[in-house]
Scaffold this active site. Structure first.
Site, PDB file in Angstrom:
ATOM      1  N   SER A  92      98.447  27.212 -23.769  1.00 15.79           N
ATOM      2  CA  SER A  92      99.351  27.281 -22.619  1.00 15.79           C
ATOM      3  C   SER A  92     100.468  26.264 -22.801  1.00 15.79           C
ATOM      4  O   SER A  92     100.324  25.298 -23.554  1.00 15.79           O
ATOM      5  CB  SER A  92      98.577  26.932 -21.348  1.00 15.79           C
ATOM      6  OG  SER A  92      99.444  26.770 -20.242  1.00 15.79           O
ATOM      7  N   TYR A 130      92.785  21.657 -15.920  1.00 13.68           N
ATOM      8  CA  TYR A 130      93.292  22.709 -16.818  1.00 13.68           C
ATOM      9  C   TYR A 130      94.077  22.090 -17.970  1.00 13.68           C
ATOM     10  O   TYR A 130      93.896  22.469 -19.131  1.00 13.68           O
ATOM     11  CB  TYR A 130      94.157  23.660 -15.996  1.00 13.68           C
ATOM     12  CG  TYR A 130      94.682  24.863 -16.749  1.00 13.68           C
ATOM     13  CD1 TYR A 130      93.833  25.877 -17.163  1.00 13.68           C
ATOM     14  CD2 TYR A 130      96.046  24.990 -17.026  1.00 13.68           C
ATOM     15  CE1 TYR A 130      94.323  26.986 -17.845  1.00 13.68           C
ATOM     16  CE2 TYR A 130      96.544  26.092 -17.700  1.00 13.68           C
ATOM     17  CZ  TYR A 130      95.682  27.088 -18.111  1.00 13.68           C
ATOM     18  OH  TYR A 130      96.178  28.186 -18.780  1.00 13.68           O
TER      19      TYR A 130
HETATM   20  N1  LIG Z   1      99.005  33.584 -16.562  1.00 14.15           N
HETATM   21  C1  LIG Z   1      99.615  32.522 -17.035  1.00 14.15           C
HETATM   22  O1  LIG Z   1     100.669  32.104 -16.502  1.00 14.15           O
HETATM   23  C2  LIG Z   1      99.092  31.807 -18.261  1.00 14.15           C
HETATM   24  C3  LIG Z   1      99.909  30.854 -18.856  1.00 14.15           C
HETATM   25  C4  LIG Z   1      99.454  30.176 -19.979  1.00 14.15           C
HETATM   26  C5  LIG Z   1      98.201  30.464 -20.496  1.00 14.15           C
HETATM   27  N2  LIG Z   1      97.420  31.397 -19.906  1.00 14.15           N
HETATM   28  C6  LIG Z   1      96.098  31.653 -20.513  1.00 14.15           C
HETATM   29  O2  LIG Z   1      95.951  33.044 -20.732  1.00 14.15           O
HETATM   30  C7  LIG Z   1      94.552  33.357 -20.760  1.00 14.15           C
HETATM   31  C8  LIG Z   1      94.321  34.597 -19.917  1.00 14.15           C
HETATM   32  O3  LIG Z   1      94.673  34.341 -18.574  1.00 14.15           O
HETATM   33  P1  LIG Z   1      95.472  35.400 -17.695  1.00 14.15           P
HETATM   34  O4  LIG Z   1      96.790  34.828 -17.389  1.00 14.15           O
HETATM   35  O5  LIG Z   1      95.397  36.737 -18.306  1.00 14.15           O
HETATM   36  O6  LIG Z   1      94.646  35.320 -16.318  1.00 14.15           O
HETATM   37  P2  LIG Z   1      93.594  36.306 -15.669  1.00 14.15           P
HETATM   38  O7  LIG Z   1      94.236  37.602 -15.339  1.00 14.15           O
HETATM   39  O8  LIG Z   1      92.990  35.509 -14.563  1.00 14.15           O
HETATM   40  O9  LIG Z   1      92.528  36.549 -16.826  1.00 14.15           O
HETATM   41  C9  LIG Z   1      91.608  35.564 -17.187  1.00 14.15           C
HETATM   42  C10 LIG Z   1      90.429  36.223 -17.829  1.00 14.15           C
HETATM   43  O10 LIG Z   1      89.495  35.197 -18.199  1.00 14.15           O
HETATM   44  C11 LIG Z   1      88.228  35.611 -17.728  1.00 14.15           C
HETATM   45  N3  LIG Z   1      87.287  34.518 -17.510  1.00 14.15           N
HETATM   46  C12 LIG Z   1      87.308  33.532 -16.592  1.00 14.15           C
HETATM   47  N4  LIG Z   1      86.183  32.820 -16.663  1.00 14.15           N
HETATM   48  C13 LIG Z   1      85.426  33.374 -17.639  1.00 14.15           C
HETATM   49  C14 LIG Z   1      84.146  33.120 -18.171  1.00 14.15           C
HETATM   50  N5  LIG Z   1      83.380  32.140 -17.708  1.00 14.15           N
HETATM   51  N6  LIG Z   1      83.683  33.907 -19.170  1.00 14.15           N
HETATM   52  C15 LIG Z   1      84.419  34.932 -19.651  1.00 14.15           C
HETATM   53  N7  LIG Z   1      85.633  35.239 -19.180  1.00 14.15           N
HETATM   54  C16 LIG Z   1      86.114  34.471 -18.181  1.00 14.15           C
HETATM   55  C17 LIG Z   1      88.513  36.351 -16.439  1.00 14.15           C
HETATM   56  O11 LIG Z   1      87.383  37.109 -16.057  1.00 14.15           O
HETATM   57  P3  LIG Z   1      86.987  37.381 -14.512  1.00 14.15           P
HETATM   58  O12 LIG Z   1      87.856  38.514 -14.054  1.00 14.15           O
HETATM   59  O13 LIG Z   1      85.536  37.724 -14.561  1.00 14.15           O
HETATM   60  O14 LIG Z   1      87.265  36.118 -13.755  1.00 14.15           O
HETATM   61  C18 LIG Z   1      89.699  37.177 -16.883  1.00 14.15           C
HETATM   62  O15 LIG Z   1      89.287  38.304 -17.598  1.00 14.15           O
HETATM   63  C19 LIG Z   1      93.821  32.105 -20.305  1.00 14.15           C
HETATM   64  O16 LIG Z   1      93.332  31.409 -21.414  1.00 14.15           O
HETATM   65  C20 LIG Z   1      94.917  31.287 -19.635  1.00 14.15           C
HETATM   66  O17 LIG Z   1      94.624  29.923 -19.670  1.00 14.15           O
HETATM   67  C21 LIG Z   1      97.840  32.080 -18.804  1.00 14.15           C
END
Ligand SMILES: NC(=O)c1ccc[n+]([C@@H]2O[C@H](COP(=O)([O-])OP(=O)(O)OC[C@H]3O[C@@H](n4cnc5c(N)ncnc54)[C@H](OP(=O)(O)O)[C@@H]3O)[C@@H](O)[C@H]2O)c1
Length: 275
Positions: free
Chosen positions: A133, A146
Site C-alpha cells: 500500500s 495498518y
Molecule cells: N482499497 C484500497 O484503497 C487499498 C489501498 C492500498 C492497498 N490495499 C490492499 O489491497 C488488498 C485488498 O484490499 P481491497 O482494497 O480489495 O479491500 P476489500 O474489498 O475489503 O478486500 C479485502 C479482502 O481481504 C479479505 N480478508 C480480510 N481478512 C481476511 C482473512 N483473515 N483471511 C482471508 N482473507 C481476508 C476480505 O475478505 P472478507 O470479505 O471475508 O472480509 C476481502 O476478500 C489489501 O491487502 C489492502 O491492504 C487496498
C-alpha cells in the site's frame, strides 16, 4: 502448461478483480476467500475457489493443501492480497486489535509463503506478489496498525527478494493508493469493533474518520477501480524481469517521491494535514 496462481481475499475488491483478470489472461486461478459462502458464489461463477482464513493457521494449512492438490503439486504464483485496515490512534488501540491486524496482514502471509515456496524452489520458477500500500511507504495518523503491517510487508518482501535471488522465484510488491473497494466498509467495522471514540482525546477527529469510512463511492479524484492493479500484476507474473515495486495511483507515485526528497519534518507537516 497451466500456470496456477493462488489469490487470497477474492470475496471483493482487488482480489476479485485479479481473479477475473488473470482468468481472462489464461492463468489457472485458484481463488480463496475467508467464508464458504463467498467461495460458493465464486464457484457458481466458474472459478476454482477454496476457503482460506489468513488469521487461522489451520485454515491456511488446509487451504494450501487443497490448492496444491488442485494444481498438481505446485503453484506458479501466489498473490498475497487478503487484508484489512484497523483504524484508530495507537494510544486507543487494544493490544489484541494490533495482534489481530498483524496476524491477518503479516503472519498469515508468511505462513502461506513458507508452504508454497518449496514447490516453487524445486521447480526453479515462481512468483510471489505482495499487495502492499501507499501506507507501506508513508505513515498517516490513525492508521498505525495498518501502517505497521504494510511497512512490515515492505521489509519482509525486500528481504525475501534478496534471499531468493538466483533461484528463479521472484518477489514483487504492488503498492496501491486509494482504490474503490469494500476496504473502507471493512475498516469501519474494525474501527467500531475495537475503538471506543467516547473515551478518546481524538473523538472529534474520529467523527471525520467515520464520515470518510462511511462515504460511498470513490474517496477522491485520484481513486482508481480495482482493475487498475491488474496490469502490474500481469507484469509481475509474465515478465522475465519482474519489478520489485509497482506503484498504483498518482498519490503513491507522489509520496514515494516526496519521502525521498523531503526531510522528515516537512513530510510530517504534509501528512498530518492529510485526511
Ligand atoms: N482499497 C484500497 O484503497 C487499498 C489501498 C492500498 C492497498 N490495499 C490492499 O489491497 C488488498 C485488498 O484490499 P481491497 O482494497 O480489495 O479491500 P476489500 O474489498 O475489503 O478486500 C479485502 C479482502 O481481504 C479479505 N480478508 C480480510 N481478512 C481476511 C482473512 N483473515 N483471511 C482471508 N482473507 C481476508 C476480505 O475478505 P472478507 O470479505 O471475508 O472480509 C476481502 O476478500 C489489501 O491487502 C489492502 O491492504 C487496498
Amino acid at each position: 502448461m497451466s500456470r496456477f496462481v493462488l489469490i487470497t481475499g477474492c470475496s471483493s475488491g482487488i482480489g476479485l478483480a485479479a481473479a477475473h483478470g488473470l482468468r481472462q489472461h489464461g492463468f489457472s486461478v485458484i481463488a480463496s476467500t475467508r467464508s464458504e459462502e463467498d467461495a460458493a458464489r465464486l464457484r457458481r461463477e466458474g472459478f476454482t475457489a477454496i476457503r482460506l482464513d489468513l488469521a487461522d493457521p489451520a485454515s491456511i494449512d488446509a487451504g494450501v493443501a487443497e490448492a496444491l492438490f488442485l494444481a498438481g503439486g505446485r503453484l506458479y504464483g501466489l498473490f498475497n492480497n487478503g487484508a484489512y485496515g484497523q483504524p484508530g490512534a495507537l494510544e486507543d488501540l487494544p493490544t489484541e486489535a494490533l495482534r489481530e491486524q498483524l496476524e491477518t496482514n503479516l503472519i498469515g502471509w508468511h505462513h502461506l509463503i513458507r508452504q508454497v515456496l518449496p514447490g516453487m524452489l524445486a521447480a526453479g520458477e515462481g512468483r510471489i506478489i505482495q499487495n502492499s500500500s501507499i501506507l507501506g511507504l508513508v505513515a498517516m495518523r490513525f492508521r498505525g496498525a495498518y501502517n505497521t503491517s504494510k511497512f512490515a510487508i515492505e521489509g519482509y518482501s525486500d528481504t525475501l527478494r534478496l534471499e531468493l535471488a538466483g533461484t528463479g522465484v521472484h518477489v514483487s510488491l504492488i503498492e496501491p493508493g486509494p482504490i474503490d473497494t469494500r476496504f473502507r466498509v471493512n475498516a469501519r467495522d474494525a474501527f467500531l469493533r475495537h475503538i471506543d471514540p467516547k473515551e478518546s482525546r481524538h473523538k472529534k477527529a474520529y467523527r471525520q474518520t467515520l464520515k470518510r469510512l462511511e462515504k460511498e463511492g470513490p474517496s477522491g479524484r485520484f481513486t482508481l477501480p480495482p482493475e487498475s492493479c491488474l496490469p502490474p500484476l500481469l507484469h509481475a507474473l509474465n515478465s522475465r524481469r519482474p519489478r520489485a515495486r509497482y506503484p498504483v495511483t498518482f498519490p503513491t507515485r507522489l509520496f514515494a517521491l516526496l519521502r525521498r526528497l523531503l526531510p522528515t519534518c516537512w513530510l510530517d507537516r504534509l501528512l498530518v494535514k492529510s485526511a
